[in-house]
Write an enzyme that holds these catalytic residues in place. Structure first.
Site, PDB file in Angstrom:
ATOM      1  N   ASP A 180       0.858  -1.188   0.000  1.00 30.14           N
ATOM      2  CA  ASP A 180       0.000   0.000   0.000  1.00 30.14           C
ATOM      3  C   ASP A 180       0.883   1.222   0.000  1.00 30.14           C
ATOM      4  O   ASP A 180       1.987   1.221   0.553  1.00 30.14           O
ATOM      5  CB  ASP A 180      -0.969  -0.002   1.179  1.00 30.14           C
ATOM      6  CG  ASP A 180      -0.288   0.073   2.526  1.00 30.14           C
ATOM      7  OD1 ASP A 180      -0.084   1.197   3.053  1.00 30.14           O
ATOM      8  OD2 ASP A 180       0.041  -0.999   3.087  1.00 30.14           O
ATOM      9  N   ASP A 269     -10.219   3.292   6.475  1.00 28.23           N
ATOM     10  CA  ASP A 269      -9.048   3.160   7.353  1.00 28.23           C
ATOM     11  C   ASP A 269      -9.380   3.788   8.704  1.00 28.23           C
ATOM     12  O   ASP A 269      -9.493   5.009   8.830  1.00 28.23           O
ATOM     13  CB  ASP A 269      -7.865   3.874   6.700  1.00 28.23           C
ATOM     14  CG  ASP A 269      -6.583   3.797   7.527  1.00 28.23           C
ATOM     15  OD1 ASP A 269      -6.641   3.347   8.690  1.00 28.23           O
ATOM     16  OD2 ASP A 269      -5.525   4.211   7.014  1.00 28.23           O
ATOM     17  N   GLU A 271      -8.199   4.349  12.514  1.00 34.31           N
ATOM     18  CA  GLU A 271      -7.077   4.354  13.445  1.00 34.31           C
ATOM     19  C   GLU A 271      -7.351   5.372  14.547  1.00 34.31           C
ATOM     20  O   GLU A 271      -8.260   6.200  14.432  1.00 34.31           O
ATOM     21  CB  GLU A 271      -5.782   4.702  12.713  1.00 34.31           C
ATOM     22  CG  GLU A 271      -5.468   3.782  11.526  1.00 34.31           C
ATOM     23  CD  GLU A 271      -4.169   4.155  10.836  1.00 34.31           C
ATOM     24  OE1 GLU A 271      -3.213   4.577  11.524  1.00 34.31           O
ATOM     25  OE2 GLU A 271      -4.113   4.027   9.590  1.00 34.31           O
TER      26      GLU A 271
END
Length: 383
Positions: A180, A269, A271
Site C-alpha cells: 500500500d 481506514d 485508526e
C-alpha cells in the site's frame, strides 16, 4: 306484470342473494380463523417445501404459454364488464367472496391475521388491475428478448432475480503479496518493477478526513492498474472532524471507482486520533454509528461493502469489539508470525505485516501486505 314490476322483483332477488352471501361469509369467518391458526405451521412448512418446485414450474415453457393465452381473455372480460351490470357484479362478487374465505385460511397461515373487508369484496364489480410494471421489469424483459406485455415483463423480472445467485467462492490458494502506498511514496514508482517483484495488488491513499486529498493518487492508482496490479483506494477516517456522509461522499467522488474486475472494494481506514491517540472524542456507540453510516454510503453508491482497516487495540478501545464480520478485514499487526483477529471479525483477509518493506520500483520503505486466500479469491473480490 309490467316491466317495472319485474325489474323491482329482480332487484329484490339480487339484494337477497347479496345479503345471503355476506351472511354466509360472516358465519364461516370464525371457523376459518380457527382452522387457519391450527393449520398455520403445517401450511408454512408445505409452502416452504414446495416454493422451489412452484418457481421452476412457473418458468417452464408450458406455464409461460398458458399465462400468455389466459391474460388476453382476462383483459377482455374486464373490458366487457359494464360498471352498472348488477347480475355480473353479483356473480363476480360471489366468486371473490368465496376466494376470500379460502384466503382467510391461507392468509392467516402465511402472513398472520388479516383484516379482510368481505362486504366490499362481495359487492365488488371489477377484477383488480394487475400491479404496475416497474422500469426494472422492463429492462429485464428487454435483456431477455421478451415482448413487452405486463405478464411477460413480471415473469422475466422474477426469473432474472432468481438467476442472480452468489458466485461460488474459488478454492483457497497460497497467500498473495501486495503493498500500500500514499503521498509519501511520491510519483516515481515504477509499477512494472513492482509487478515483476511479485506484488499482485495495492491499496492507494485517496483522501484523509475532510480536506486532504493525495496529490499523487491518480498517478499511483492508475499506474498500478496499467501494470496489471489489482488496486483499491482507502480513506483515512477522522470521525471527529465531520460527518460520515460528508467524508464518504468526498472519498467516493475522488477515487474513480469502477466495477471492472481490477478494482478492490473501497477501504475505510480506522485508526486512533493522530493528535490525541484516542477515539476522536466519541463514545463507542458514536464510533459504531459513524462507521456504519460511512459504510452504508459506500454500499449505496458502489454496491460493495467496504473493506475495514484496523488494528486489534483500536477495534477493542474505540469500537467495543463490535460485529462487522460481513466486511472484509485489512488487519494491521507488525512483528508477529500470526496476527490476532479482533473480536467482531471471523478472520483477517488482508494483513499489513510491516511498514519497512523493500520493493523493486519504489525508493525507500513501504508497507507490505498479504491477502490470505489466494489469487483467484482476490480476483473474485475485485469482480
Amino acid at each position: 306484470m309490467n316491466s317495472d314490476r319485474q325489474d323491482e322483483m329482480q332487484n329484490r332477488r339480487w339484494d337477497t342473494a347479496d345479503n345471503a352471501i355476506r351472511s354466509a361469509v360472516d358465519r364461516v369467518r370464525p371457523a376459518a380463523d380457527r382452522i387457519g391458526a391450527w393449520l398455520a405451521p403445517f401450511i408454512q412448512r408445505v409452502l416452504q417445501f414446495l416454493a422451489p418446485l412452484i418457481n421452476r414450474i412457473k418458468e417452464t415453457p408450458a406455464a409461460r404459454r398458458l399465462r400468455e393465452r389466459v391474460a388476453p381473455r382476462v383483459q377482455e372480460a374486464r373490458e366487457k364488464l359494464p360498471e352498472g351490470n348488477r347480475t355480473r357484479s353479483m356473480q363476480l362478487g360471489a366468486a371473490v367472496a368465496a376466494v376470500g374465505v379460502v384466503g382467510l385460511v391461507i392468509g392467516s397461515a402465511t402472513s398472520g391475521p388479516s383484516q379482510y373487508q368481505v362486504d366490499q369484496a362481495a359487492q365488488s364489480g371489477r377484477i383488480p388491475a394487475a400491479s404496475p410494471v416497474t422500469p426494472e421489469q422492463v429492462e429485464a424483459a428487454r435483456e431477455q428478448g421478451v415482448d413487452a406485455k405486463p405478464e411477460q415483463l413480471a415473469a422475466a423480472a422474477e426469473k432474472k432475480q432468481q438467476n442472480q445467485q452468489p458466485e461460488p467462492l474459488a478454492p483457497v490458494g497460497p497467500p498473495v503479496e501486495g503493498i500500500d502506498v500514499s503521498n509519501h511514496n511520491g510519483t516515481n514508482i515504477d509499477w512494472n518493477k513492482v509487478a515483476a517483484d511479485g506484488k499482485k495488488f495495492t491499496f492507494v491513499l485517496a483522501t484523509d478526513g475532510t480536506s486532504f486529498t493525495n496529490p499523487q493518487y491518480d498517478a499511483q492508482y492508475h499506474g498500478a492498474k496499467d501494470a496489471g496490479l489489482i488496486a483499491g483506494a482507502y480513506h483515512f477516517a477522522r470521525p471527529g472532524s465531520s460527518s460520515a456522509e460528508e467524508q464518504a461522499n468526498r472519498f467516493l467522488d475522488t477515487i474513480d471507482y469502477r466495477n471492472d474486475g481490477k478494482t478492490l472494494p473501497p477501504v475505510l481506514d480506522l485508526e486512533v486520533d493522530p493528535k490525541s491517540g484516542g477515539c476522536y472524542g466519541k463514545s463507542v456507540s458514536e464510533m459504531q454509528q459513524w462507521t456504519q453510516t460511512f459504510n452504508d454510503v459506500v454500499k449505496d453508491r458502489t454496491g460493495k461493502d467496504p473493506i475495514i482497516y484496523a488494528n486489534p487495540s483500536f477495534w477493542k478501545q474505540c469500537m467495543g469489539s463490535s460485529d462487522f464480520s460481513d466486511h472484509a478485514l485489512w488487519l494491521a499487526s507488525y512483528g508477529v508470525d500470526e496476527p490476532t483477529v479482533p473480536t467482531g471479525f471471523e478472520d483477517w483477509d488482508f494483513w499489513q505485516y510491516t511498514d519497512k518493506g523493500k520493493v523493486a520500483g519504489i525508493d525507500g520503505s513501504t508497507d507490505l501486505n498479504q491477502f490470505q486466500h489466494g489469487i483467484e479469491r482476490l480476483k473474485q473480490l475485485a469482480s
